[in-house]
Design a protein around this motif. Structure first.
Motif, PDB file in Angstrom:
ATOM      1  N   LYS A  50    -130.952 -33.229 -26.055  1.00  0.00           N
ATOM      2  CA  LYS A  50    -131.999 -32.221 -25.911  1.00  0.00           C
ATOM      3  C   LYS A  50    -132.800 -32.593 -24.676  1.00  0.00           C
ATOM      4  N   PRO A  51    -132.946 -31.683 -23.733  1.00  0.00           N
ATOM      5  CA  PRO A  51    -133.612 -32.016 -22.464  1.00  0.00           C
ATOM      6  C   PRO A  51    -134.990 -32.635 -22.622  1.00  0.00           C
ATOM      7  N   TYR A  52    -135.744 -32.267 -23.640  1.00  0.00           N
ATOM      8  CA  TYR A  52    -137.100 -32.796 -23.814  1.00  0.00           C
ATOM      9  C   TYR A  52    -137.109 -34.228 -24.340  1.00  0.00           C
ATOM     10  N   GLU A  53    -135.937 -34.813 -24.685  1.00  0.00           N
ATOM     11  CA  GLU A  53    -135.884 -36.183 -25.182  1.00  0.00           C
ATOM     12  C   GLU A  53    -135.957 -37.219 -24.070  1.00  0.00           C
ATOM     13  N   HIS A  54    -135.856 -36.778 -22.853  1.00  0.00           N
ATOM     14  CA  HIS A  54    -135.833 -37.692 -21.703  1.00  0.00           C
ATOM     15  C   HIS A  54    -137.135 -38.482 -21.608  1.00  0.00           C
ATOM     16  N   SER A  55    -136.993 -39.806 -21.478  1.00  0.00           N
ATOM     17  CA  SER A  55    -138.193 -40.627 -21.286  1.00  0.00           C
ATOM     18  C   SER A  55    -137.853 -41.793 -20.359  1.00  0.00           C
ATOM     19  N   ASP A  56    -138.438 -41.796 -19.178  1.00  0.00           N
ATOM     20  CA  ASP A  56    -138.230 -42.887 -18.231  1.00  0.00           C
ATOM     21  C   ASP A  56    -138.831 -44.153 -18.780  1.00  0.00           C
ATOM     22  N   PRO A  57    -138.366 -45.306 -18.454  1.00  0.00           N
ATOM     23  CA  PRO A  57    -137.237 -45.638 -17.587  1.00  0.00           C
ATOM     24  C   PRO A  57    -135.920 -45.817 -18.351  1.00  0.00           C
ATOM     25  N   CYS A  58    -135.818 -45.232 -19.541  1.00  0.00           N
ATOM     26  CA  CYS A  58    -134.617 -45.413 -20.360  1.00  0.00           C
ATOM     27  C   CYS A  58    -133.414 -44.674 -19.776  1.00  0.00           C
ATOM     28  N   SER A  59    -132.261 -45.299 -19.887  1.00  0.00           N
ATOM     29  CA  SER A  59    -130.998 -44.690 -19.493  1.00  0.00           C
ATOM     30  C   SER A  59    -129.999 -44.891 -20.611  1.00  0.00           C
ATOM     31  N   GLN A  60    -129.081 -43.962 -20.721  1.00  0.00           N
ATOM     32  CA  GLN A  60    -127.971 -44.134 -21.640  1.00  0.00           C
ATOM     33  C   GLN A  60    -126.771 -44.605 -20.819  1.00  0.00           C
ATOM     34  N   TRP A  61    -125.852 -45.306 -21.463  1.00  0.00           N
ATOM     35  CA  TRP A  61    -124.654 -45.721 -20.751  1.00  0.00           C
ATOM     36  C   TRP A  61    -123.474 -45.732 -21.701  1.00  0.00           C
ATOM     37  N   PHE A  62    -122.306 -45.574 -21.116  1.00  0.00           N
ATOM     38  CA  PHE A  62    -121.057 -45.690 -21.856  1.00  0.00           C
ATOM     39  C   PHE A  62    -119.984 -46.140 -20.870  1.00  0.00           C
ATOM     40  N   GLU A  63    -118.860 -46.561 -21.422  1.00  0.00           N
ATOM     41  CA  GLU A  63    -117.767 -47.003 -20.569  1.00  0.00           C
ATOM     42  C   GLU A  63    -116.519 -46.197 -20.857  1.00  0.00           C
ATOM     43  N   ILE A  64    -115.692 -46.075 -19.831  1.00  0.00           N
ATOM     44  CA  ILE A  64    -114.399 -45.413 -19.941  1.00  0.00           C
ATOM     45  C   ILE A  64    -113.355 -46.417 -19.473  1.00  0.00           C
ATOM     46  N   GLY A  65    -112.380 -46.702 -20.319  1.00  0.00           N
ATOM     47  CA  GLY A  65    -111.276 -47.571 -19.926  1.00  0.00           C
ATOM     48  C   GLY A  65    -110.328 -46.816 -19.016  1.00  0.00           C
ATOM     49  N   ILE A  66    -109.912 -47.448 -17.953  1.00  0.00           N
ATOM     50  CA  ILE A  66    -108.996 -46.810 -17.003  1.00  0.00           C
ATOM     51  C   ILE A  66    -107.569 -47.178 -17.391  1.00  0.00           C
ATOM     52  N   PRO A  67    -106.748 -46.188 -17.696  1.00  0.00           N
ATOM     53  CA  PRO A  67    -105.377 -46.467 -18.116  1.00  0.00           C
ATOM     54  C   PRO A  67    -104.612 -47.271 -17.054  1.00  0.00           C
ATOM     55  N   PRO A  68    -103.802 -48.248 -17.499  1.00  0.00           N
ATOM     56  CA  PRO A  68    -103.048 -49.085 -16.554  1.00  0.00           C
ATOM     57  C   PRO A  68    -102.176 -48.284 -15.588  1.00  0.00           C
ATOM     58  N   ILE A  69    -101.752 -47.095 -15.992  1.00  0.00           N
ATOM     59  CA  ILE A  69    -100.927 -46.274 -15.106  1.00  0.00           C
ATOM     60  C   ILE A  69    -101.686 -45.867 -13.840  1.00  0.00           C
ATOM     61  N   ASN A  70    -103.020 -45.930 -13.894  1.00  0.00           N
ATOM     62  CA  ASN A  70    -103.840 -45.558 -12.734  1.00  0.00           C
ATOM     63  C   ASN A  70    -104.218 -46.755 -11.869  1.00  0.00           C
ATOM     64  N   VAL A  71    -103.664 -47.924 -12.165  1.00  0.00           N
ATOM     65  CA  VAL A  71    -103.881 -49.111 -11.341  1.00  0.00           C
ATOM     66  C   VAL A  71    -102.813 -49.127 -10.258  1.00  0.00           C
ATOM     67  N   ASN A  72    -103.242 -49.292  -9.028  1.00  0.00           N
ATOM     68  CA  ASN A  72    -102.354 -49.296  -7.873  1.00  0.00           C
ATOM     69  C   ASN A  72    -101.990 -50.714  -7.471  1.00  0.00           C
ATOM     70  N   GLY A  73    -100.800 -50.907  -6.951  1.00  0.00           N
ATOM     71  CA  GLY A  73    -100.451 -52.164  -6.313  1.00  0.00           C
ATOM     72  C   GLY A  73    -100.960 -52.109  -4.880  1.00  0.00           C
TER      73      GLY A  73
END
Length: 142
Positions: free
Chosen positions: A91-114
């Motif tokens: 909800k846009p009104y929930e924003h309160s500085d200086p808090c941030s949300q974070w999450f991670e995304i695993g990158i599939p090994p097929i997208n790793v380059n030699g």
């Protein structure tokens, strides 16, 4: 001693090699570009800490392009993860500085380059940040 050094060199050349990752995409917040959200590309390692960390921010239109490289001296494969910090709440009104949300995304090994320069990229498309994700957390607010 020479045999030991030769053996180590051969093993390193077989196991360790240059690797790279490139991720592109766009972040949105309630249908609008998520401007200046922070992204970090990290390769987790079992021994010796994280291999690489690159930081970028989304542009005014919410787009990002982030790439990282790990040299063969680290002796480990890339377990690449993209961390995203943002200030887009359900909800846009929930924003309160200086808090941030974070999450991670695993990158599939097929997208790793030699090699040191990523020849292919993983385009993750558009991500709407207001939608909660599994493992999403709030940073400590000070």
């Amino acid at each position: 001693m020479k045999i030991y050094f030769l053996l180590i060199t051969i093993i390193q050349n077989i196991i360790a090699y240059e690797q790279s990752v490139r991720v592109t995409g766009r972040l949105m917040c309630h249908g609008h570009p998520a401007q200046y959200a922070e992204l970090q590309l990290v390769s987790k390692k079992i021994i010796g800490g994280d291999a690489f960390a690159r930081d970028v921010f989304t542009d005014p239109d919410g787009y990002f392009d982030i790439a990282g490289y790990i040299d063969p001296s680290t002796w480990s494969k890339i377990d690449a993860r993209l961390y995203i910090w943002h200030k887009c709440y359900e909800k846009p009104y929930e924003h309160s500085d200086p808090c941030s949300q974070w999450f991670e995304i695993g990158i599939p090994p097929i997208n790793v380059n030699g090699g040191p320069l990523a020849q292919k990229e993983w385009n993750i498309g558009e991500i709407e940040l207001k939608d909660r994700r599994s493992g999403q957390e709030l940073t400590s607010c000070s």
